[in-house]
Design a protein around this motif. Structure first.
Motif, PDB file in Angstrom:
ATOM      1  N   GLU A 162      40.648   8.478  27.078  1.00 13.83           N
ATOM      2  CA  GLU A 162      40.239   9.880  27.182  1.00 13.83           C
ATOM      3  C   GLU A 162      41.266  10.850  26.612  1.00 13.83           C
ATOM      4  O   GLU A 162      41.041  12.061  26.631  1.00 13.83           O
ATOM      5  CB  GLU A 162      39.982  10.243  28.650  1.00 13.83           C
ATOM      6  CG  GLU A 162      38.698   9.656  29.198  1.00 13.83           C
ATOM      7  CD  GLU A 162      38.711   9.616  30.720  1.00 13.83           C
ATOM      8  OE1 GLU A 162      39.387  10.458  31.340  1.00 13.83           O
ATOM      9  OE2 GLU A 162      38.059   8.739  31.280  1.00 13.83           O
ATOM     10  N   LEU A 163      42.382  10.324  26.127  1.00 13.94           N
ATOM     11  CA  LEU A 163      43.452  11.222  25.692  1.00 13.94           C
ATOM     12  C   LEU A 163      42.989  12.310  24.712  1.00 13.94           C
ATOM     13  O   LEU A 163      43.274  13.482  24.926  1.00 13.94           O
ATOM     14  CB  LEU A 163      44.626  10.423  25.108  1.00 13.94           C
ATOM     15  CG  LEU A 163      45.828  11.261  24.685  1.00 13.94           C
ATOM     16  CD1 LEU A 163      46.533  11.878  25.892  1.00 13.94           C
ATOM     17  CD2 LEU A 163      46.822  10.429  23.882  1.00 13.94           C
ATOM     18  N   PRO A 164      42.243  11.957  23.643  1.00  9.16           N
ATOM     19  CA  PRO A 164      41.816  13.021  22.720  1.00  9.16           C
ATOM     20  C   PRO A 164      40.966  14.094  23.408  1.00  9.16           C
ATOM     21  O   PRO A 164      41.134  15.287  23.138  1.00  9.16           O
ATOM     22  CB  PRO A 164      40.994  12.261  21.664  1.00  9.16           C
ATOM     23  CG  PRO A 164      41.492  10.861  21.724  1.00  9.16           C
ATOM     24  CD  PRO A 164      41.852  10.621  23.157  1.00  9.16           C
ATOM     25  N   GLU A 165      40.116  13.639  24.315  1.00 10.23           N
ATOM     26  CA  GLU A 165      39.258  14.582  25.030  1.00 10.23           C
ATOM     27  C   GLU A 165      40.095  15.520  25.906  1.00 10.23           C
ATOM     28  O   GLU A 165      39.855  16.730  25.945  1.00 10.23           O
ATOM     29  CB  GLU A 165      38.291  13.766  25.890  1.00 10.23           C
ATOM     30  CG  GLU A 165      37.050  14.500  26.329  1.00 10.23           C
ATOM     31  CD  GLU A 165      36.234  13.629  27.289  1.00 10.23           C
ATOM     32  OE1 GLU A 165      36.022  12.438  26.955  1.00 10.23           O
ATOM     33  OE2 GLU A 165      35.851  14.137  28.342  1.00 10.23           O
ATOM     34  N   VAL A 166      41.072  14.930  26.598  1.00 10.64           N
ATOM     35  CA  VAL A 166      41.951  15.719  27.456  1.00 10.64           C
ATOM     36  C   VAL A 166      42.683  16.770  26.620  1.00 10.64           C
ATOM     37  O   VAL A 166      42.760  17.951  26.988  1.00 10.64           O
ATOM     38  CB  VAL A 166      42.971  14.789  28.168  1.00 10.64           C
ATOM     39  CG1 VAL A 166      44.115  15.585  28.786  1.00 10.64           C
ATOM     40  CG2 VAL A 166      42.270  13.939  29.221  1.00 10.64           C
ATOM     41  N   ILE A 167      43.191  16.351  25.480  1.00 11.96           N
ATOM     42  CA  ILE A 167      43.929  17.280  24.623  1.00 11.96           C
ATOM     43  C   ILE A 167      42.999  18.370  24.077  1.00 11.96           C
ATOM     44  O   ILE A 167      43.350  19.550  24.054  1.00 11.96           O
ATOM     45  CB  ILE A 167      44.643  16.513  23.496  1.00 11.96           C
ATOM     46  CG1 ILE A 167      45.762  15.662  24.120  1.00 11.96           C
ATOM     47  CG2 ILE A 167      45.212  17.459  22.443  1.00 11.96           C
ATOM     48  CD1 ILE A 167      46.457  14.735  23.176  1.00 11.96           C
ATOM     49  N   GLY A 168      41.790  17.942  23.687  1.00  9.81           N
ATOM     50  CA  GLY A 168      40.814  18.914  23.198  1.00  9.81           C
ATOM     51  C   GLY A 168      40.518  19.987  24.228  1.00  9.81           C
ATOM     52  O   GLY A 168      40.449  21.176  23.901  1.00  9.81           O
ATOM     53  N   LYS A 169      40.376  19.576  25.471  1.00 10.86           N
ATOM     54  CA  LYS A 169      40.078  20.518  26.542  1.00 10.86           C
ATOM     55  C   LYS A 169      41.233  21.502  26.741  1.00 10.86           C
ATOM     56  O   LYS A 169      41.028  22.705  26.892  1.00 10.86           O
ATOM     57  CB  LYS A 169      39.858  19.733  27.844  1.00 10.86           C
ATOM     58  CG  LYS A 169      38.516  20.075  28.519  1.00 10.86           C
ATOM     59  CD  LYS A 169      38.477  19.496  29.917  1.00 10.86           C
ATOM     60  CE  LYS A 169      37.433  18.407  30.036  1.00 10.86           C
ATOM     61  NZ  LYS A 169      37.599  17.544  31.199  1.00 10.86           N
ATOM     62  N   ILE A 170      42.452  20.956  26.709  1.00 12.10           N
ATOM     63  CA  ILE A 170      43.622  21.817  26.912  1.00 12.10           C
ATOM     64  C   ILE A 170      43.747  22.836  25.779  1.00 12.10           C
ATOM     65  O   ILE A 170      44.042  24.010  26.006  1.00 12.10           O
ATOM     66  CB  ILE A 170      44.898  20.952  27.057  1.00 12.10           C
ATOM     67  CG1 ILE A 170      44.861  20.201  28.390  1.00 12.10           C
ATOM     68  CG2 ILE A 170      46.156  21.809  26.938  1.00 12.10           C
ATOM     69  CD1 ILE A 170      45.969  19.195  28.590  1.00 12.10           C
ATOM     70  N   LEU A 171      43.481  22.380  24.554  1.00  3.62           N
ATOM     71  CA  LEU A 171      43.559  23.311  23.415  1.00  3.62           C
ATOM     72  C   LEU A 171      42.517  24.420  23.560  1.00  3.62           C
ATOM     73  O   LEU A 171      42.790  25.593  23.245  1.00  3.62           O
ATOM     74  CB  LEU A 171      43.358  22.558  22.098  1.00  3.62           C
ATOM     75  CG  LEU A 171      44.486  21.605  21.703  1.00  3.62           C
ATOM     76  CD1 LEU A 171      44.104  20.790  20.483  1.00  3.62           C
ATOM     77  CD2 LEU A 171      45.800  22.376  21.458  1.00  3.62           C
ATOM     78  N   GLU A 172      41.354  24.035  24.042  1.00  2.34           N
ATOM     79  CA  GLU A 172      40.299  25.022  24.200  1.00  2.34           C
ATOM     80  C   GLU A 172      40.658  26.020  25.302  1.00  2.34           C
ATOM     81  O   GLU A 172      40.532  27.231  25.123  1.00  2.34           O
ATOM     82  CB  GLU A 172      39.001  24.293  24.540  1.00  2.34           C
ATOM     83  CG  GLU A 172      37.756  25.075  24.180  1.00  2.34           C
ATOM     84  CD  GLU A 172      36.517  24.290  24.570  1.00  2.34           C
ATOM     85  OE1 GLU A 172      36.330  23.191  24.003  1.00  2.34           O
ATOM     86  OE2 GLU A 172      35.790  24.766  25.442  1.00  2.34           O
ATOM     87  N   GLU A 173      41.132  25.476  26.417  1.00  2.00           N
ATOM     88  CA  GLU A 173      41.482  26.342  27.545  1.00  2.00           C
ATOM     89  C   GLU A 173      42.606  27.311  27.214  1.00  2.00           C
ATOM     90  O   GLU A 173      42.594  28.460  27.635  1.00  2.00           O
ATOM     91  CB  GLU A 173      41.921  25.489  28.740  1.00  2.00           C
ATOM     92  CG  GLU A 173      40.778  25.036  29.632  1.00  2.00           C
ATOM     93  CD  GLU A 173      41.269  24.038  30.665  1.00  2.00           C
ATOM     94  OE1 GLU A 173      40.531  23.080  30.929  1.00  2.00           O
ATOM     95  OE2 GLU A 173      42.406  24.201  31.180  1.00  2.00           O
ATOM     96  N   THR A 174      43.594  26.799  26.474  1.00  2.00           N
ATOM     97  CA  THR A 174      44.759  27.651  26.214  1.00  2.00           C
ATOM     98  C   THR A 174      44.591  28.447  24.923  1.00  2.00           C
ATOM     99  O   THR A 174      45.401  29.327  24.635  1.00  2.00           O
ATOM    100  CB  THR A 174      46.044  26.801  26.096  1.00  2.00           C
ATOM    101  OG1 THR A 174      45.856  25.821  25.060  1.00  2.00           O
ATOM    102  CG2 THR A 174      46.351  26.088  27.405  1.00  2.00           C
TER     103      THR A 174
END
Ligand code: C2E
Ligand code: CA
Ligand code: CA
Ligand code: CA
Length: 278
Positions: A127-139
Protein backbone atom coordinates in the motif's frame (compact mmCIF):
# COMPACT_ATOMS: atom_id res chain seq x y z
CA UNK A 1 8.80 -20.51 48.86
CA UNK A 2 11.55 -20.71 46.30
CA UNK A 3 11.37 -23.50 43.81
CA UNK A 4 14.37 -25.51 42.91
CA UNK A 5 16.02 -24.03 39.83
CA UNK A 6 15.24 -20.36 40.49
CA UNK A 7 18.84 -19.66 41.37
CA UNK A 8 20.08 -21.10 38.16
CA UNK A 9 17.71 -18.97 36.12
CA UNK A 10 18.83 -15.86 38.01
CA UNK A 11 22.44 -16.74 37.52
CA UNK A 12 22.42 -16.62 33.78
CA UNK A 13 19.81 -13.96 33.13
CA UNK A 14 21.11 -11.29 35.50
CA UNK A 15 23.35 -9.56 32.99
CA UNK A 16 20.88 -10.11 30.16
CA UNK A 17 18.11 -8.52 32.17
CA UNK A 18 19.39 -4.99 31.78
CA UNK A 19 19.42 -5.18 28.04
CA UNK A 20 16.10 -6.94 27.87
CA UNK A 21 14.45 -4.38 30.08
CA UNK A 22 15.82 -1.42 28.13
CA UNK A 23 14.63 -3.01 24.92
CA UNK A 24 11.21 -3.72 26.40
CA UNK A 25 11.04 -0.20 27.79
CA UNK A 26 11.86 1.24 24.39
CA UNK A 27 9.38 -0.99 22.60
CA UNK A 28 6.58 0.00 24.94
CA UNK A 29 7.64 3.62 24.85
CA UNK A 30 7.68 3.72 21.07
CA UNK A 31 4.04 2.77 20.90
CA UNK A 32 3.07 5.96 22.65
CA UNK A 33 5.95 8.13 21.60
CA UNK A 34 4.41 9.74 18.58
CA UNK A 35 1.04 10.23 20.17
CA UNK A 36 2.61 12.00 23.12
CA UNK A 37 4.81 14.16 20.91
CA UNK A 38 8.13 12.56 21.83
CA UNK A 39 8.99 12.00 18.18
CA UNK A 40 10.13 14.95 16.12
CA UNK A 41 11.80 15.50 12.80
CA UNK A 42 15.13 17.19 12.38
CA UNK A 43 16.36 18.34 9.00
CA UNK A 44 19.81 18.21 7.46
CA UNK A 45 20.56 20.34 4.37
CA UNK A 46 21.79 18.79 1.14
CA UNK A 47 24.06 21.26 -0.56
CA UNK A 48 25.60 22.01 -3.97
CA UNK A 49 29.38 21.57 -3.59
CA UNK A 50 30.16 24.43 -5.98
CA UNK A 51 27.60 27.07 -5.07
CA UNK A 52 26.66 26.22 -1.48
CA UNK A 53 23.01 26.34 -2.51
CA UNK A 54 20.65 24.14 -0.47
CA UNK A 55 18.95 21.70 -2.86
CA UNK A 56 17.01 19.67 -0.32
CA UNK A 57 16.74 18.56 3.29
CA UNK A 58 16.82 15.07 4.73
CA UNK A 59 14.22 14.46 7.44
CA UNK A 60 15.66 12.48 10.38
CA UNK A 61 13.67 11.13 13.30
CA UNK A 62 14.49 12.20 16.83
CA UNK A 63 13.08 10.62 19.98
CA UNK A 64 13.23 12.33 23.33
CA UNK A 65 12.25 9.66 25.85
CA UNK A 66 10.75 11.08 29.05
CA UNK A 67 13.09 9.06 31.28
CA UNK A 68 15.90 7.76 29.12
CA UNK A 69 16.58 11.00 27.25
CA UNK A 70 17.46 11.12 23.59
CA UNK A 71 17.47 7.73 21.88
CA UNK A 72 19.39 7.34 18.62
CA UNK A 73 17.39 6.24 15.59
CA UNK A 74 20.15 3.68 15.03
CA UNK A 75 18.82 2.04 18.21
CA UNK A 76 15.05 2.52 17.93
CA UNK A 77 14.45 2.15 14.17
CA UNK A 78 15.44 -1.55 14.24
CA UNK A 79 13.03 -2.07 17.18
CA UNK A 80 10.29 -0.26 15.30
CA UNK A 81 10.95 -2.47 12.29
CA UNK A 82 10.84 -5.63 14.36
CA UNK A 83 7.47 -4.74 15.85
CA UNK A 84 6.16 -3.30 12.56
CA UNK A 85 5.54 -0.03 14.39
CA UNK A 86 7.68 1.51 11.67
CA UNK A 87 4.59 1.43 9.46
CA UNK A 88 2.52 3.97 11.43
CA UNK A 89 5.66 5.85 12.49
CA UNK A 90 6.94 5.99 8.93
CA UNK A 91 3.58 7.27 7.79
CA UNK A 92 3.73 9.97 10.44
CA UNK A 93 7.24 10.94 9.24
CA UNK A 94 6.06 11.26 5.65
CA UNK A 95 3.06 13.32 6.60
CA UNK A 96 4.93 15.56 9.00
CA UNK A 97 7.70 16.19 6.46
CA UNK A 98 5.23 16.96 3.65
CA UNK A 99 3.18 19.25 5.90
CA UNK A 100 6.29 21.13 6.96
CA UNK A 101 7.50 21.62 3.40
CA UNK A 102 4.06 22.78 2.27
CA UNK A 103 4.09 25.28 5.11
CA UNK A 104 7.53 26.56 4.16
CA UNK A 105 6.49 26.86 0.52
CA UNK A 106 3.42 28.83 1.55
CA UNK A 107 5.64 31.16 3.53
CA UNK A 108 7.82 31.69 0.47
CA UNK A 109 10.80 29.56 1.49
CA UNK A 110 12.24 27.40 -1.24
CA UNK A 111 14.34 24.62 0.26
CA UNK A 112 14.20 22.13 -2.60
CA UNK A 113 12.98 18.64 -1.84
CA UNK A 114 12.45 16.81 1.41
CA UNK A 115 14.25 13.46 1.54
CA UNK A 116 12.43 10.87 3.65
CA UNK A 117 13.93 7.55 4.76
CA UNK A 118 11.79 4.54 3.91
CA UNK A 119 12.40 1.30 5.80
CA UNK A 120 12.35 -2.04 4.03
CA UNK A 121 9.36 -2.97 6.17
CA UNK A 122 7.41 -0.02 4.78
CA UNK A 123 8.52 -0.89 1.29
CA UNK A 124 7.25 -4.46 1.60
CA UNK A 125 3.81 -3.03 2.27
CA UNK A 126 2.03 -2.99 -1.08
CA UNK A 127 0.00 0.00 0.00
CA UNK A 128 3.00 2.31 0.16
CA UNK A 129 2.26 4.18 -3.11
CA UNK A 130 -1.35 4.65 -2.07
CA UNK A 131 -0.33 5.93 1.36
CA UNK A 132 2.08 8.40 -0.22
CA UNK A 133 -0.52 9.48 -2.76
CA UNK A 134 -2.98 10.23 0.01
CA UNK A 135 -0.44 12.24 1.98
CA UNK A 136 0.49 14.29 -1.09
CA UNK A 137 -3.15 15.01 -1.71
CA UNK A 138 -3.87 15.94 1.88
CA UNK A 139 -0.87 18.21 2.21
CA UNK A 140 -1.07 19.58 -1.34
CA UNK A 141 2.67 19.19 -1.72
CA UNK A 142 3.69 18.67 -5.37
CA UNK A 143 5.29 15.19 -5.69
CA UNK A 144 8.55 16.52 -7.11
CA UNK A 145 9.27 17.96 -3.66
CA UNK A 146 9.53 14.46 -2.21
CA UNK A 147 12.53 12.18 -2.49
CA UNK A 148 12.30 8.72 -0.93
CA UNK A 149 15.57 7.35 0.43
CA UNK A 150 15.79 3.59 0.22
CA UNK A 151 18.67 1.24 0.89
CA UNK A 152 19.71 -1.87 -0.95
CA UNK A 153 18.13 -3.95 1.81
CA UNK A 154 14.79 -2.34 0.97
CA UNK A 155 14.87 -3.80 -2.44
CA UNK A 156 16.45 -7.22 -1.91
CA UNK A 157 13.39 -8.74 -3.46
CA UNK A 158 13.83 -7.00 -6.79
CA UNK A 159 10.93 -8.72 -8.52
CA UNK A 160 8.49 -7.05 -6.16
CA UNK A 161 10.43 -3.89 -5.57
CA UNK A 162 10.91 -2.67 -9.12
CA UNK A 163 7.18 -2.39 -9.94
CA UNK A 164 6.62 -0.46 -6.70
CA UNK A 165 9.52 1.84 -7.53
CA UNK A 166 8.09 2.42 -10.99
CA UNK A 167 4.69 3.19 -9.54
CA UNK A 168 6.23 5.72 -7.19
CA UNK A 169 8.17 7.31 -10.05
CA UNK A 170 4.99 7.58 -12.10
CA UNK A 171 3.43 9.52 -9.26
CA UNK A 172 6.26 12.01 -9.66
CA UNK A 173 8.23 11.42 -6.46
CA UNK A 174 12.00 10.98 -6.66
CA UNK A 175 13.98 7.94 -5.54
CA UNK A 176 17.36 7.92 -3.89
CA UNK A 177 19.61 4.94 -3.10
CA UNK A 178 21.04 5.50 0.39
CA UNK A 179 24.27 4.14 1.93
CA UNK A 180 25.56 3.22 -1.50
CA UNK A 181 28.53 0.89 -1.47
CA UNK A 182 27.70 -0.89 1.77
CA UNK A 183 25.34 -3.57 0.44
CA UNK A 184 25.54 -6.34 -2.13
CA UNK A 185 25.21 -6.31 -5.93
CA UNK A 186 25.26 -2.55 -5.97
CA UNK A 187 26.04 -2.37 -9.66
CA UNK A 188 23.04 -4.40 -10.65
CA UNK A 189 20.75 -2.19 -8.56
CA UNK A 190 22.16 0.92 -10.16
CA UNK A 191 21.37 -0.36 -13.60
CA UNK A 192 17.91 -1.80 -12.89
CA UNK A 193 16.33 0.67 -10.50
CA UNK A 194 14.57 3.84 -11.68
CA UNK A 195 16.70 6.10 -9.48
CA UNK A 196 17.26 9.86 -9.40
CA UNK A 197 19.95 10.04 -6.75
CA UNK A 198 22.84 8.06 -5.39
CA UNK A 199 24.14 8.72 -1.88
CA UNK A 200 27.72 7.66 -1.27
CA UNK A 201 27.93 6.14 2.20
CA UNK A 202 29.77 8.23 4.75
CA UNK A 203 32.30 5.48 5.47
CA UNK A 204 33.86 6.18 2.05
CA UNK A 205 34.00 9.93 2.59
CA UNK A 206 35.62 9.59 5.99
CA UNK A 207 38.60 7.68 4.62
CA UNK A 208 39.10 9.75 1.49
CA UNK A 209 42.45 11.09 2.66
CA UNK A 210 43.73 7.80 4.02
CA UNK A 211 44.75 5.94 0.92
CA UNK A 212 44.81 5.94 -2.85
CA UNK A 213 42.66 2.84 -2.76
CA UNK A 214 39.91 4.70 -0.94
CA UNK A 215 40.15 7.47 -3.49
CA UNK A 216 39.95 5.02 -6.36
CA UNK A 217 36.68 3.69 -4.97
CA UNK A 218 35.10 7.12 -4.44
CA UNK A 219 36.27 8.38 -7.82
CA UNK A 220 34.71 5.38 -9.49
CA UNK A 221 31.36 5.76 -7.68
CA UNK A 222 31.17 9.45 -8.63
CA UNK A 223 32.06 8.77 -12.26
CA UNK A 224 29.57 5.96 -12.49
CA UNK A 225 26.80 8.03 -10.92
CA UNK A 226 27.51 10.90 -13.29
CA UNK A 227 27.61 8.58 -16.30
CA UNK A 228 24.21 7.18 -15.30
CA UNK A 229 22.90 10.76 -15.01
CA UNK A 230 22.17 10.37 -11.31
CA UNK A 231 22.50 13.14 -8.76
CA UNK A 232 25.42 12.05 -6.62
CA UNK A 233 25.37 13.11 -2.97
CA UNK A 234 28.30 12.46 -0.64
CA UNK A 235 27.20 11.85 2.94
CA UNK A 236 29.09 12.59 6.14
CA UNK A 237 31.27 15.43 4.88
CA UNK A 238 32.95 16.87 7.96
CA UNK A 239 36.04 18.70 6.70
CA UNK A 240 36.78 21.29 4.04
CA UNK A 241 39.47 18.93 2.77
CA UNK A 242 36.82 16.32 2.04
CA UNK A 243 34.64 18.94 0.35
CA UNK A 244 37.53 20.15 -1.82
CA UNK A 245 38.23 16.60 -2.86
CA UNK A 246 34.60 16.04 -3.87
CA UNK A 247 34.45 19.30 -5.81
CA UNK A 248 37.57 18.39 -7.71
CA UNK A 249 36.07 15.01 -8.63
CA UNK A 250 32.80 16.54 -9.84
CA UNK A 251 30.63 15.24 -7.05
CA UNK A 252 27.90 17.87 -7.27
CA UNK A 253 26.17 17.52 -3.89
CA UNK A 254 27.03 16.84 -0.29
CA UNK A 255 25.56 16.52 3.16
CA UNK A 256 27.39 16.62 6.46
CA UNK A 257 28.37 18.34 9.67
CA UNK A 258 30.67 20.69 7.72
CA UNK A 259 27.63 22.57 6.44
CA UNK A 260 25.15 21.68 9.18
CA UNK A 261 24.15 18.96 11.60
CA UNK A 262 20.52 17.85 11.46
CA UNK A 263 18.56 20.71 13.07
CA UNK A 264 15.05 21.35 14.37
CA UNK A 265 12.46 23.08 12.20
CA UNK A 266 12.84 26.19 14.38
CA UNK A 267 16.56 26.21 13.67
CA UNK A 268 15.91 25.73 9.96
CA UNK A 269 13.88 28.91 10.07
CA UNK A 270 16.44 30.74 12.17
CA UNK A 271 19.52 29.66 10.26
CA UNK A 272 18.39 29.27 6.67
CA UNK A 273 15.73 31.95 6.38
CA UNK A 274 17.62 34.78 8.01
CA UNK A 275 19.07 36.31 4.87
CA UNK A 276 15.74 36.44 3.10
CA UNK A 277 14.48 39.73 1.78
CA UNK A 278 10.72 39.94 2.13
P1 C2E B 1 21.00 7.62 7.31
O1 C2E B 1 19.73 7.64 6.55
O2 C2E B 1 22.22 7.10 6.62
O3 C2E B 1 21.20 9.11 7.82
C1 C2E B 1 22.44 9.77 7.91
C2 C2E B 1 22.99 9.72 9.31
O4 C2E B 1 24.28 10.33 9.31
C3 C2E B 1 22.16 10.55 10.31
O5 C2E B 1 22.23 9.88 11.56
C4 C2E B 1 22.93 11.86 10.36
O6 C2E B 1 22.71 12.59 11.55
C5 C2E B 1 24.34 11.37 10.25
N1 C2E B 1 25.27 12.39 9.73
C6 C2E B 1 24.99 13.43 8.92
N2 C2E B 1 26.11 14.15 8.64
C7 C2E B 1 27.12 13.53 9.29
C8 C2E B 1 28.54 13.82 9.40
O7 C2E B 1 29.09 14.76 8.82
N3 C2E B 1 29.26 12.95 10.15
C9 C2E B 1 28.69 11.88 10.81
N4 C2E B 1 29.49 11.10 11.55
N5 C2E B 1 27.36 11.60 10.73
C10 C2E B 1 26.59 12.41 9.98
P2 C2E B 1 20.95 9.70 12.49
O8 C2E B 1 20.08 10.91 12.39
O9 C2E B 1 21.43 9.27 13.83
O10 C2E B 1 20.17 8.51 11.80
C11 C2E B 1 20.71 7.21 11.76
C12 C2E B 1 19.92 6.33 10.85
O11 C2E B 1 18.60 6.11 11.36
C13 C2E B 1 19.69 6.91 9.45
O12 C2E B 1 20.85 6.74 8.67
C14 C2E B 1 18.51 6.08 9.00
O13 C2E B 1 18.94 4.83 8.54
C15 C2E B 1 17.72 5.90 10.29
N6 C2E B 1 16.62 6.89 10.32
C16 C2E B 1 16.59 8.15 10.79
N7 C2E B 1 15.36 8.71 10.62
C17 C2E B 1 14.60 7.78 10.01
C18 C2E B 1 13.23 7.73 9.55
O14 C2E B 1 12.45 8.70 9.64
N8 C2E B 1 12.80 6.55 8.99
C19 C2E B 1 13.63 5.47 8.86
N9 C2E B 1 13.13 4.36 8.30
N10 C2E B 1 14.90 5.49 9.25
C20 C2E B 1 15.39 6.61 9.81
CA1 CA C 1 19.13 8.54 4.64
CA1 CA D 1 22.92 7.17 4.56
CA1 CA E 1 22.22 4.20 7.19
Amino acid sequence: AKKKGDNIACFFTESMNEEVSRKTLLEIGLQQAHESGELTLYYQPQVNTNTGEVIGMEALLRWEHSELGRISPAEFIPLAEESKLIIPIGEWVLKEACKQFREWLDEGYELGHVAVNISSVQFQNRELPEVIGKILEETQLPPEYVELEITESVVQNTKEAIPIMKELKQMGVKLSLDDFGTGYSSLKYLKDFPLDTLKIDKSFIQTVHESEKDQAVIDTIIKMGNRLALNVIAEGVETSGQLDYLKERQCLYYQGFLFSKPISKEDVQRLLFKGRVS
